[in-house]
Design a protein around this motif. Sequence first.
Motif, PDB file in Angstrom:
ATOM      1  N   ALA A 440       0.851  -1.197   0.000  1.00 21.38           N
ATOM      2  CA  ALA A 440       0.000   0.000   0.000  1.00 21.38           C
ATOM      3  C   ALA A 440       0.885   1.245   0.000  1.00 21.38           C
ATOM      4  O   ALA A 440       1.239   1.763   1.063  1.00 21.38           O
ATOM      5  CB  ALA A 440      -0.929   0.009   1.217  1.00 21.38           C
ATOM      6  N   LYS A 444      -5.106   5.290  -0.662  1.00 18.51           N
ATOM      7  CA  LYS A 444      -6.044   4.830  -1.682  1.00 18.51           C
ATOM      8  C   LYS A 444      -5.830   3.363  -2.023  1.00 18.51           C
ATOM      9  O   LYS A 444      -6.773   2.665  -2.405  1.00 18.51           O
ATOM     10  CB  LYS A 444      -5.894   5.686  -2.941  1.00 18.51           C
ATOM     11  N   LEU A 446      -4.965   1.045   0.052  1.00 19.60           N
ATOM     12  CA  LEU A 446      -5.116   0.203   1.240  1.00 19.60           C
ATOM     13  C   LEU A 446      -6.150  -0.908   1.063  1.00 19.60           C
ATOM     14  O   LEU A 446      -5.884  -2.049   1.485  1.00 19.60           O
ATOM     15  CB  LEU A 446      -5.458   1.074   2.448  1.00 19.60           C
ATOM     16  N   PRO A 447      -7.339  -0.670   0.489  1.00 16.02           N
ATOM     17  CA  PRO A 447      -8.296  -1.779   0.332  1.00 16.02           C
ATOM     18  C   PRO A 447      -7.727  -2.950  -0.472  1.00 16.02           C
ATOM     19  O   PRO A 447      -7.893  -4.114  -0.095  1.00 16.02           O
ATOM     20  CB  PRO A 447      -9.482  -1.113  -0.381  1.00 16.02           C
ATOM     21  N   ARG A 448      -7.077  -2.638  -1.580  1.00 16.27           N
ATOM     22  CA  ARG A 448      -6.488  -3.704  -2.392  1.00 16.27           C
ATOM     23  C   ARG A 448      -5.350  -4.387  -1.640  1.00 16.27           C
ATOM     24  O   ARG A 448      -5.200  -5.618  -1.689  1.00 16.27           O
ATOM     25  CB  ARG A 448      -5.983  -3.117  -3.709  1.00 16.27           C
ATOM     26  N   THR A 450      -5.033  -4.678   1.560  1.00 12.33           N
ATOM     27  CA  THR A 450      -5.602  -5.493   2.636  1.00 12.33           C
ATOM     28  C   THR A 450      -5.935  -6.896   2.138  1.00 12.33           C
ATOM     29  O   THR A 450      -5.675  -7.897   2.825  1.00 12.33           O
ATOM     30  CB  THR A 450      -6.867  -4.818   3.192  1.00 12.33           C
ATOM     31  N   HIS A 451      -6.484  -6.983   0.936  1.00  9.68           N
ATOM     32  CA  HIS A 451      -6.784  -8.292   0.347  1.00  9.68           C
ATOM     33  C   HIS A 451      -5.499  -9.098   0.127  1.00  9.68           C
ATOM     34  O   HIS A 451      -5.445 -10.307   0.393  1.00  9.68           O
ATOM     35  CB  HIS A 451      -7.530  -8.099  -0.969  1.00  9.68           C
ATOM     36  N   ARG A 454      -4.160 -10.399   3.432  1.00  8.91           N
ATOM     37  CA  ARG A 454      -4.981 -11.498   3.934  1.00  8.91           C
ATOM     38  C   ARG A 454      -4.656 -12.795   3.212  1.00  8.91           C
ATOM     39  O   ARG A 454      -4.456 -13.847   3.851  1.00  8.91           O
ATOM     40  CB  ARG A 454      -6.467 -11.157   3.792  1.00  8.91           C
ATOM     41  N   MET A 479      -0.849   1.031   6.257  1.00  5.48           N
ATOM     42  CA  MET A 479      -1.272  -0.085   7.101  1.00  5.48           C
ATOM     43  C   MET A 479      -0.768   0.083   8.530  1.00  5.48           C
ATOM     44  O   MET A 479      -1.477  -0.219   9.493  1.00  5.48           O
ATOM     45  CB  MET A 479      -0.770  -1.407   6.508  1.00  5.48           C
ATOM     46  N   ASN A 482      -2.811   2.003  10.728  1.00  2.88           N
ATOM     47  CA  ASN A 482      -4.040   1.285  11.106  1.00  2.88           C
ATOM     48  C   ASN A 482      -3.665  -0.114  11.589  1.00  2.88           C
ATOM     49  O   ASN A 482      -4.099  -1.118  11.023  1.00  2.88           O
ATOM     50  CB  ASN A 482      -4.991   1.195   9.910  1.00  2.88           C
ATOM     51  N   LEU A 485      -6.120  -2.746  11.995  1.00  2.00           N
ATOM     52  CA  LEU A 485      -6.570  -3.378  10.748  1.00  2.00           C
ATOM     53  C   LEU A 485      -5.643  -4.525  10.373  1.00  2.00           C
ATOM     54  O   LEU A 485      -6.110  -5.587   9.925  1.00  2.00           O
ATOM     55  CB  LEU A 485      -6.608  -2.328   9.632  1.00  2.00           C
ATOM     56  N   VAL A 489      -6.688  -8.400   9.925  1.00  3.37           N
ATOM     57  CA  VAL A 489      -6.424  -9.184   8.714  1.00  3.37           C
ATOM     58  C   VAL A 489      -5.889 -10.568   9.083  1.00  3.37           C
ATOM     59  O   VAL A 489      -6.309 -11.590   8.514  1.00  3.37           O
ATOM     60  CB  VAL A 489      -5.426  -8.432   7.806  1.00  3.37           C
TER      61      VAL A 489
END
Length: 533
Positions: A440, A444, A446-448, A450-451, A454, A479, A482, A485, A489
Amino acid sequence: MVKKTAHDDPNSKTTTHPISPLFALTFTRKQTHRRPPSTSSQLLPPPPKMLAFVFESSPITSFRGAQLPTRLSKCPPRRSYSACRVVTAKAQVTSPAVQEGRNHNASIDKLLDAGLSVVVLKRGKANLFRDQRNPMVFAGSVERHIPLPGHTLSDCDPVAVCNGAYACLGYGFFNPHSMFRVRMLKHVAPSDELDPPLPWDYAAEIVARMRNAVALREAIALPGEATNIYRVVNGEGDRLSGLVVDRVADTLVVSSSALWCEKHKDRIIGGLNAVLPSCADIVWRRNVDRLRQDGLADEAEHPAPLNGASTSPTDCDVKYELSRFALTRGQKTGHYADQRENRAFIRNLVNQRGGSKRVLDLFCYTGGFAMNAALGSDDCSVVAIDSSGRAIEMGQRNAELNGVSDKITFVQSDVIKYLRSAEEDQGSFDVVIVDPPKYAPNVKALPRATHKYRSLNLAAMRMVKQGGLLCTCSCSAAMTQNRHLFVEVIREAASSLGREVTLLKTVGAASDHPVTPEMPESEYLTMCVFLCR
């Protein structure tokens, strides 16, 4: 205080209320009626009663030596009542010094005479730099510029940053192309805002910051007998935003990520020669991605020439062979000094657990975690995975240099592909280390990211035996800011496998990577240690 009387009306009731030390208001309650229709034979109900208040003031013209502006204006008469409106400015008791700061001619002229253009902040933005001492002035915080007479503000000019009252908050370098409009190197003490120290010698300021950075490392025993590869200057952490310097034995590797560093390259190199004279060799590297965001037109990296001998620095008594290629074109500055203390933790962990241990090092690069694990126990075996053939070659040479080549099996492979194919090794490792690249680069992404984290940690957790440890890292600042988060994960990955995890330890970068309270967002590295059942 003299009380003024209200209108002489038998239906009025007058009361006086001292609402503040400044004014006493007289409220007059008057009973009035609406005017009945002039021509109508229709019977109407009695008109409703209305209340009218008359505001009359007895102003105090001064308070504690400060003049209080007061303006009285009469309201036009309306029907059967009238009122007097009191309009007062908010009382602001200011010191003579602050009142003098509003005279921009004296304050600004002093800065201009010292050769500094001025950047004026918007209202309400000054506290970020006066109280919080933030080093980054964003473009949205700037109200206007006051350039030197006959001069246009250009790239990396030294400027003074002032609030709306023209009090000087500090000095830095201006950049019209970057979202960081000013990178501040010096903050002025509040007591000196109206009479700041001038002139500002930014070359001397750079050297002073470097000396402070060297003194900080000496305070934590760097360099020492066990370690001579470490971070000398850590950007915002050493209040030199955009400048990173690592020491590799007698070589200094500079990573420039701000336009001011490029424009003042000679002064930076001169400062390093002054504070670390024993390091004669300086390698200058460009962080092209960051510099592109900062407005650099010439985006080529211009790496240093490859001529020069390899060096063999030590990091916590572990030797590394770093070629000229690694220093000039390798990842970061050629070595990940930020993981030093975490690698030492792995070494002690393997040593204390005792017995025969199997360790899996994912994204091993030049073998830092792998070698520390191998040195931790005579009965330890390590599998080290990386997709880079050059990194694998350097890791093998480092293992030979430290006498642990027989304990480490280096495998060149994509990490995800290896984890999917190594079914026979699932549940067989006592310790699994996961140190991936930055997923990340910004919020912006971060969502991708995070996947990705995981999926990666789910696959890695399959390799951990019951009661084993998962040591997983993230070098993405988005990350790290956060951390809850990141932990979530890992919990989700464990839940997908029907396993339980317990967080044992959360750590960051090594001590030579300081973070200032003014810029907590500069913290980027996280390592979490989980017990897996």
